[in-house]
Design a protein around this motif. Structure first.
Motif, PDB file in Angstrom:
ATOM      1  N   TRP A 116       1.899  16.603  -6.979  1.00 40.20           N
ATOM      2  CA  TRP A 116       2.787  16.972  -8.078  1.00 40.20           C
ATOM      3  C   TRP A 116       4.236  17.018  -7.616  1.00 40.20           C
ATOM      4  O   TRP A 116       5.145  16.738  -8.380  1.00 40.20           O
ATOM      5  CB  TRP A 116       2.373  18.332  -8.647  1.00 40.20           C
ATOM      6  N   VAL A 148      -1.936  25.182  -9.275  1.00 38.73           N
ATOM      7  CA  VAL A 148      -2.303  24.585 -10.562  1.00 38.73           C
ATOM      8  C   VAL A 148      -2.154  25.655 -11.637  1.00 38.73           C
ATOM      9  O   VAL A 148      -2.902  26.630 -11.681  1.00 38.73           O
ATOM     10  CB  VAL A 148      -3.750  24.046 -10.529  1.00 38.73           C
ATOM     11  N   PRO A 180      -1.589  26.740 -15.892  1.00 40.32           N
ATOM     12  CA  PRO A 180      -2.006  26.237 -17.212  1.00 40.32           C
ATOM     13  C   PRO A 180      -1.041  25.185 -17.764  1.00 40.32           C
ATOM     14  O   PRO A 180      -1.469  24.235 -18.419  1.00 40.32           O
ATOM     15  CB  PRO A 180      -2.024  27.499 -18.082  1.00 40.32           C
ATOM     16  N   GLN A 194       0.712  23.048 -15.962  1.00 34.73           N
ATOM     17  CA  GLN A 194       0.439  21.795 -15.265  1.00 34.73           C
ATOM     18  C   GLN A 194      -0.830  21.138 -15.792  1.00 34.73           C
ATOM     19  O   GLN A 194      -0.882  19.918 -15.960  1.00 34.73           O
ATOM     20  CB  GLN A 194       0.315  22.048 -13.763  1.00 34.73           C
ATOM     21  N   GLU A 195      -1.852  21.949 -16.042  1.00 34.59           N
ATOM     22  CA  GLU A 195      -3.098  21.399 -16.576  1.00 34.59           C
ATOM     23  C   GLU A 195      -2.861  20.742 -17.931  1.00 34.59           C
ATOM     24  O   GLU A 195      -3.399  19.664 -18.218  1.00 34.59           O
ATOM     25  CB  GLU A 195      -4.144  22.512 -16.700  1.00 34.59           C
ATOM     26  N   GLU A 233      -3.191  16.709 -18.674  1.00 32.40           N
ATOM     27  CA  GLU A 233      -4.061  16.226 -19.752  1.00 32.40           C
ATOM     28  C   GLU A 233      -3.276  15.372 -20.742  1.00 32.40           C
ATOM     29  O   GLU A 233      -3.772  14.353 -21.230  1.00 32.40           O
ATOM     30  CB  GLU A 233      -4.697  17.415 -20.474  1.00 32.40           C
ATOM     31  N   LEU A 252      -6.706  16.707 -11.910  1.00 35.34           N
ATOM     32  CA  LEU A 252      -5.657  17.489 -11.255  1.00 35.34           C
ATOM     33  C   LEU A 252      -6.381  18.362 -10.241  1.00 35.34           C
ATOM     34  O   LEU A 252      -6.994  19.361 -10.602  1.00 35.34           O
ATOM     35  CB  LEU A 252      -4.873  18.337 -12.264  1.00 35.34           C
ATOM     36  N   LYS A 264      -6.752  20.808  -7.072  1.00 34.62           N
ATOM     37  CA  LYS A 264      -6.002  21.854  -6.376  1.00 34.62           C
ATOM     38  C   LYS A 264      -6.154  21.724  -4.866  1.00 34.62           C
ATOM     39  O   LYS A 264      -7.251  21.544  -4.350  1.00 34.62           O
ATOM     40  CB  LYS A 264      -6.482  23.238  -6.828  1.00 34.62           C
TER      41      LYS A 264
END
Length: 210
Positions: A55, A86, A88, A90-91, A95, A102, A104
């Motif tokens: 990332w 990671v 929320p 980023q998730e 998506e 993704l 970790k």
């Protein structure tokens, strides 16, 4: 099918390269870079089909932004991400970009192998233009039904000779003169550095930190 792997850790680059080669992909179709800036400059020419990147949350050009830039030359570019943290947010962003995963950090070799195998199998199902190639690759990577199953093997990381640790922006000495490292690129066979104002790449072992 070309892959661009972007991670500051040489061990991660090496393992992903070996994993892809174990699936039958050609070595010259796998490019590894240590940072997003060098990945962008190399990737615009390389035009990968699949970006596998950290990332890089503290970088000016983060992993998702790198993906967006590279899509300008490869609209159907596939994405997979790593991150030490990671969240929320980023998730959700991963998506939204359609990332295959993704993952970790730190992760195990088995975790990465599982995620990459699943991503390749998804590509084989969802992308007709790549289906034949990926089907053959995935079939070749599995033992034949007529043969007794072989013991599972894991890629073995090579023992690399110690090299200077050089990052973009570092001052280095080359041929007795001071330079600034602009890009650091990890390729099969070694690491090379592009010095600021220089067009060619220099093997990292020929540089000394200033």
């Amino acid at each position: 099918m070309k892959f661009l792997v972007v991670d500051a850790l040489a061990g991660v680059q090496t393992f992903v390269r070996q994993l892809l080669q174990a699936h039958g992909f050609a070595p010259d179709h796998i490019l590894c870079c240590a940072d997003p800036d060098s990945a962008l400059s190399q990737g615009l020419l390389f035009k990968p089909n699949f970006l596998i990147t950290d990332w890089f949350p503290k970088a000016t050009l983060q992993g998702p932004a790198l993906y967006q830039r590279l899509r300008e030359v490869q609209p159907r570019l596939q994405l997979a991400l790593f991150s030490f943290q990671v969240t929320p947010e980023q998730e959700f962003e991963a998506e939204a970009h359609g990332a295959h995963f993704l993952l970790k950090k730190p992760f195990t070799a088995d975790q990465l192998k599982t995620e990459m195998t699943r991503a390749l199998e998804t590509l084989a199902k969802d992308h007709p233009a790549l289906h034949g190639q990926l089907r053959d690759v995935m079939r070749a990577s599995r033992p034949s039904a007529s043969m007794a199953p072989a013991a599972p093997t894991r890629p073995v990381l090579p023992v690399l000779p110690p090299q200077p640790v050089i990052k973009p922006g570092d001052r280095v000495r080359f041929n007795g003169e001071l330079h600034t490292a602009q890009y650091v690129v990890h390729r099969q066979g070694g690491t090379v550095v592009q010095l600021k104002g220089q067009a060619s790449f220099v093997p990292v072992e020929k540089l000394q930190p200033a």
